[in-house]
Design an enzyme around this catalytic site. Structure first.
Site, PDB file in Angstrom:
ATOM      1  N   THR A  87      55.201  35.544  39.633  1.00 35.76           N
ATOM      2  CA  THR A  87      55.893  35.943  40.849  1.00 35.76           C
ATOM      3  C   THR A  87      56.470  34.713  41.569  1.00 35.76           C
ATOM      4  OG1 THR A  87      54.470  37.873  41.153  1.00 35.76           O
ATOM      5  CG2 THR A  87      55.588  37.046  43.101  1.00 35.76           C
ATOM      6  N   ASN A 112      41.650  36.327  38.048  1.00 37.52           N
ATOM      7  CA  ASN A 112      42.449  35.265  38.663  1.00 37.52           C
ATOM      8  C   ASN A 112      42.555  35.505  40.156  1.00 37.52           C
ATOM      9  OD1 ASN A 112      45.441  35.621  39.735  1.00 37.52           O
ATOM     10  ND2 ASN A 112      45.100  37.249  38.209  1.00 37.52           N
ATOM     11  N   GLY A 115      47.078  33.464  43.838  1.00 37.54           N
ATOM     12  CA  GLY A 115      47.724  33.528  45.152  1.00 37.54           C
ATOM     13  C   GLY A 115      49.189  33.129  45.137  1.00 37.54           C
ATOM     14  N   PHE A 116      49.932  33.611  44.118  1.00 36.72           N
ATOM     15  CA  PHE A 116      51.375  33.359  44.044  1.00 36.72           C
ATOM     16  C   PHE A 116      51.693  31.857  44.096  1.00 36.72           C
ATOM     17  CE2 PHE A 116      52.907  37.699  45.973  1.00 36.72           C
ATOM     18  CZ  PHE A 116      52.500  38.346  44.820  1.00 36.72           C
ATOM     19  N   SER A 181      49.538  42.497  44.174  1.00 40.25           N
ATOM     20  CA  SER A 181      48.562  41.431  43.939  1.00 40.25           C
ATOM     21  C   SER A 181      47.459  41.504  44.987  1.00 40.25           C
ATOM     22  CB  SER A 181      49.237  40.059  44.015  1.00 40.25           C
ATOM     23  OG  SER A 181      48.265  39.031  44.010  1.00 40.25           O
ATOM     24  N   ASN A 183      45.635  38.979  45.769  1.00 42.49           N
ATOM     25  CA  ASN A 183      45.322  37.608  46.149  1.00 42.49           C
ATOM     26  C   ASN A 183      46.161  37.057  47.292  1.00 42.49           C
ATOM     27  OD1 ASN A 183      43.357  37.407  44.052  1.00 42.49           O
ATOM     28  ND2 ASN A 183      45.023  37.169  42.582  1.00 42.49           N
ATOM     29  N   THR A 184      47.033  37.878  47.867  1.00 44.94           N
ATOM     30  CA  THR A 184      47.789  37.511  49.064  1.00 44.94           C
ATOM     31  C   THR A 184      47.392  38.473  50.171  1.00 44.94           C
ATOM     32  OG1 THR A 184      49.679  36.638  47.819  1.00 44.94           O
ATOM     33  CG2 THR A 184      50.084  37.299  50.091  1.00 44.94           C
ATOM     34  N   LYS A 224      56.159  47.289  41.321  1.00 44.05           N
ATOM     35  CA  LYS A 224      54.864  47.109  40.649  1.00 44.05           C
ATOM     36  C   LYS A 224      53.735  47.434  41.612  1.00 44.05           C
ATOM     37  CE  LYS A 224      52.299  43.982  37.631  1.00 44.05           C
ATOM     38  NZ  LYS A 224      52.372  42.732  36.839  1.00 44.05           N
ATOM     39  N   ASN A 253      49.062  46.490  38.241  1.00 43.90           N
ATOM     40  CA  ASN A 253      48.588  45.113  38.385  1.00 43.90           C
ATOM     41  C   ASN A 253      47.075  45.065  38.140  1.00 43.90           C
ATOM     42  OD1 ASN A 253      48.463  42.338  39.156  1.00 43.90           O
ATOM     43  ND2 ASN A 253      50.149  42.654  40.596  1.00 43.90           N
ATOM     44  N   SER A 325      46.905  39.198  29.597  1.00 39.64           N
ATOM     45  CA  SER A 325      45.533  38.716  29.414  1.00 39.64           C
ATOM     46  C   SER A 325      45.086  38.762  27.964  1.00 39.64           C
ATOM     47  CB  SER A 325      44.560  39.522  30.282  1.00 39.64           C
ATOM     48  OG  SER A 325      44.847  39.356  31.648  1.00 39.64           O
TER      49      SER A 325
END
Length: 362
Positions: A87, A112, A115-116, A181, A183-184, A224, A253, A325
């Site tokens: 991304t 993972n 975080g972009f 995601s 992670n953000t 997505k 995702n 993955s």
């Protein structure tokens, strides 16, 4: 007899002695040194058209591997019919502190929390422009766009997606709006109906339909989404995609859920991908297919590691599939193996073209 994966299995123990992120970066470096391959030959059985784009085969590289667009144009040399880079965010950002990538070997999974992390859209655009050829003459390349962490936290995330569309549309065969995601902080909140309507309205307006905009390119817009959705969420997202005329939906995702895992890293925070995601991602794909029917193409992602799993995902409604993955465990030529296995299954079942399989089990 050697298989596509035999050479990799010989060196995998050595690679697994390295930190996961370092091994990832080494693989990118190796691909950068590889000459750009010739286009994939046309295969009448595997070739398909989705959102107006001709794909030489249905197996794609998911976003997350080539974050900065350094090697996407070479991935067809490994058998991929298309590659999605990113991304990418408007501004460069370092992502979360290391370590942030973990192999769960016993579970054939990965966690993972990157975080972009990326070098920003401007630097990537300059890089991609140097290797892009006229549309239709090179590999199919999708560009996955997201919002900077600070913008999302401040409620300005939609503006970042508009910037991404404006910056990357001239270079993309398709654009993916990534709101999935984990992670953000705050990103997945954009999957709510009101926020999603605002986002998709702004994105589609920025993309436009006039071919004099965006360097003459009007790329399809894909969305997505996460697998961690309630039935009401699935209904809202499906309705929003139809209302805003989104061109395809990518399902899904990584997950923040934790099924029974055996690996030492099972407790790490972040998004879980790989084998434990297979059933969950397939279930969400089926949910969207039942709601949408043939109104919107679906792309199946999550836990696909062999031809049988790709075949099942297509039969469940996916026009295309993506993986990432599984490469950690199966090696770089996994896409070639999956395509070969898909053809064997199609011949067994008397299927002439991959598009004829889409959704037959729903």
């Amino acid at each position: 007899m050697l298989s596509f994966s035999t050479p990799y299995r010989l060196i995998r123990p050595l690679l697994f002695t390295l930190d996961a992120e370092r091994a990832h970066n080494l693989s990118i470096a190796a691909l950068r040194m590889m000459p750009t391959p010739r286009p994939l030959p046309t295969d009448p059985m595997l070739e398909t058209t989705v959102a107006g784009i001709r794909f030489p085969n249905p197996v794609g590289l998911a976003a997350g591997y080539d974050k900065d667009g350094r090697v996407a144009h070479k991935m067809h040399g490994l058998g991929f019919g298309f590659a999605e880079l990113g991304t990418l965010t408007p501004l460069a950002q370092p992502g979360n502190p290391q370590p942030r990538l973990f192999r769960l070997v016993e579970d054939r999974a990965v966690i993972n929390r990157f975080g972009f992390n990326n070098g920003g859209q401007g630097a990537a655009a300059d890089r991609i422009a140097r290797y892009r050829r006229p549309r239709g003459e090179g590999p199919v390349i999708g560009i996955n766009i997201g919002a900077n962490k600070d913008a999302t936290a401040a409620g300005r995330g939609i503006a970042d997606y508009v910037t991404g569309v404006t910056c990357m549309a001239p270079l993309a065969d398709y654009l993916t709006v990534n709101i999935s995601s984990p992670n953000t902080p705050g990103l997945r909140a954009l999957q709510g109906r009101a926020a999603l309507d605002d986002l998709l309205g702004a994105v589609m307006a920025a993309r436009g339909s006039d071919t004099t905009q965006n360097g003459g390119r009007v790329p399809p817009i894909f969305l997505k989404v996460a697998p961690d959705l309630e039935p009401a969420d699935v209904e809202d997202i499906a309705a929003a995609c139809i209302d805003h005329r989104i061109d395809a939906l990518i399902v899904s995702n990584t997950t923040i859920t934790r099924p029974a895992l055996q690996s030492a890293h099972a407790g790490e925070t972040g998004g879980l991908s790989g084998a434990p995601l297979t059933d969950l991602s397939q279930a969400r794909l089926k949910d969207f297919r039942r709601l949408l029917g043939t109104k919107l193409p679906l792309i199946g992602v999550g836990g696909i590691a062999n031809g049988a799993q790709a075949y099942a995902r297509i039969r469940a409604g996916a026009s295309l599939v993506q993986l990432y993955s599984a490469l950690v465990y199966e090696g770089p030529y996994l896409a070639k193996r999956i395509n070969a296995e898909l053809k064997m299954l199609m011949i067994r079942d008397g299927v002439r073209n991959i598009a004829d399989l889409v959704g037959v089990d729903i």
